[in-house]
Structures are given as C-alpha cells and as structure tokens.
Design a protein around this motif. Structure first.
Motif, PDB file in Angstrom:
ATOM      1  N   PRO A   2       0.822  -1.212   0.000  1.00  0.00           N
ATOM      2  CA  PRO A   2       0.000   0.000   0.000  1.00  0.00           C
ATOM      3  C   PRO A   2       0.860   1.267   0.000  1.00  0.00           C
ATOM      4  O   PRO A   2       1.937   1.312   0.577  1.00  0.00           O
ATOM      5  N   ASN A   3       0.351   2.295  -0.660  1.00  0.00           N
ATOM      6  CA  ASN A   3       1.046   3.562  -0.763  1.00  0.00           C
ATOM      7  C   ASN A   3       0.057   4.667  -0.400  1.00  0.00           C
ATOM      8  O   ASN A   3      -1.063   4.694  -0.921  1.00  0.00           O
ATOM      9  N   TYR A   4       0.460   5.556   0.481  1.00  0.00           N
ATOM     10  CA  TYR A   4      -0.394   6.648   0.932  1.00  0.00           C
ATOM     11  C   TYR A   4       0.346   7.961   0.698  1.00  0.00           C
ATOM     12  O   TYR A   4       1.568   8.027   0.854  1.00  0.00           O
ATOM     13  N   ALA A   5      -0.388   9.010   0.345  1.00  0.00           N
ATOM     14  CA  ALA A   5       0.250  10.306   0.106  1.00  0.00           C
ATOM     15  C   ALA A   5      -0.664  11.424   0.593  1.00  0.00           C
ATOM     16  O   ALA A   5      -1.895  11.303   0.554  1.00  0.00           O
ATOM     17  N   ALA A   6      -0.040  12.487   1.068  1.00  0.00           N
ATOM     18  CA  ALA A   6      -0.762  13.692   1.468  1.00  0.00           C
ATOM     19  C   ALA A   6       0.030  14.886   0.959  1.00  0.00           C
ATOM     20  O   ALA A   6       1.256  14.909   1.048  1.00  0.00           O
ATOM     21  N   ILE A   7      -0.670  15.852   0.408  1.00  0.00           N
ATOM     22  CA  ILE A   7      -0.022  17.058  -0.097  1.00  0.00           C
ATOM     23  C   ILE A   7      -0.667  18.253   0.588  1.00  0.00           C
ATOM     24  O   ILE A   7      -1.889  18.402   0.592  1.00  0.00           O
ATOM     25  N   PHE A   8       0.172  19.097   1.183  1.00  0.00           N
ATOM     26  CA  PHE A   8      -0.291  20.295   1.877  1.00  0.00           C
ATOM     27  C   PHE A   8       0.147  21.517   1.077  1.00  0.00           C
ATOM     28  O   PHE A   8       1.346  21.756   0.909  1.00  0.00           O
TER      29      PHE A   8
END
Length: 79
Positions: A2-8
């Motif tokens: 699994p791969n998770y990403a967050a961009i702020f």
C-alpha cells in the motif's frame, strides 16, 4: 504494498504555521525515538539531518508545498 500520500498546499501564514508545527513535532519524535537505537548508525544520522533541513526550512514562512508519502511494506519487522 500500500502507498499513501498527502499534499499540503501552503498559501497563507496560518498554513505555514501549521506545517511548521507538524514538521517540528515529526523531527522531535524521530530524534527522541532514534536516541535509544544503536548510537552512531549512519543511516539514522542521515535521516535526522534530512528532517532537520526540512524543519529549518519550514521555520521561514513562505508559500510552497509539503508532500508526505508512506509506502507500507508487507514484510514484518526484524526483531
């Protein structure tokens, strides 16, 4: 894996302050947790240096983007 990403997106002073606080806490937690792990490990020192650079950059409020990516391994931890 699994791969998770967050961009702020940082487009205000309040966004910059929130990112600064987030990065400060991450750096402090990593520093504290790695103190108990074999002192002098080059990879840990390099990781802390990289997070220190991010922390220092976040102290200067400016527009920008913070991206976080987490790739979860299917393998268990080594004991």
């Amino acid at each position: 894996m699994p791969n998770y990403a967050a961009i702020f997106e940082i487009d205000s002073k309040s966004d910059a302050e929130a990112v600064r606080l987030l990065v400060e806490r991450v750096y402090d937690a990593l520093r504290e947790e790695t103190q108990d792990i074999e002192d002098g490990k080059a990879s840990l020192s390099q990781m802390l240096d990289e997070f220190r650079a991010i922390r220092d950059a976040a102290r200067h409020a400016a527009p920008g983007t913070l991206s976080i990516q987490y790739e979860q391994s299917d393998e268990p931890f080594e004991d």
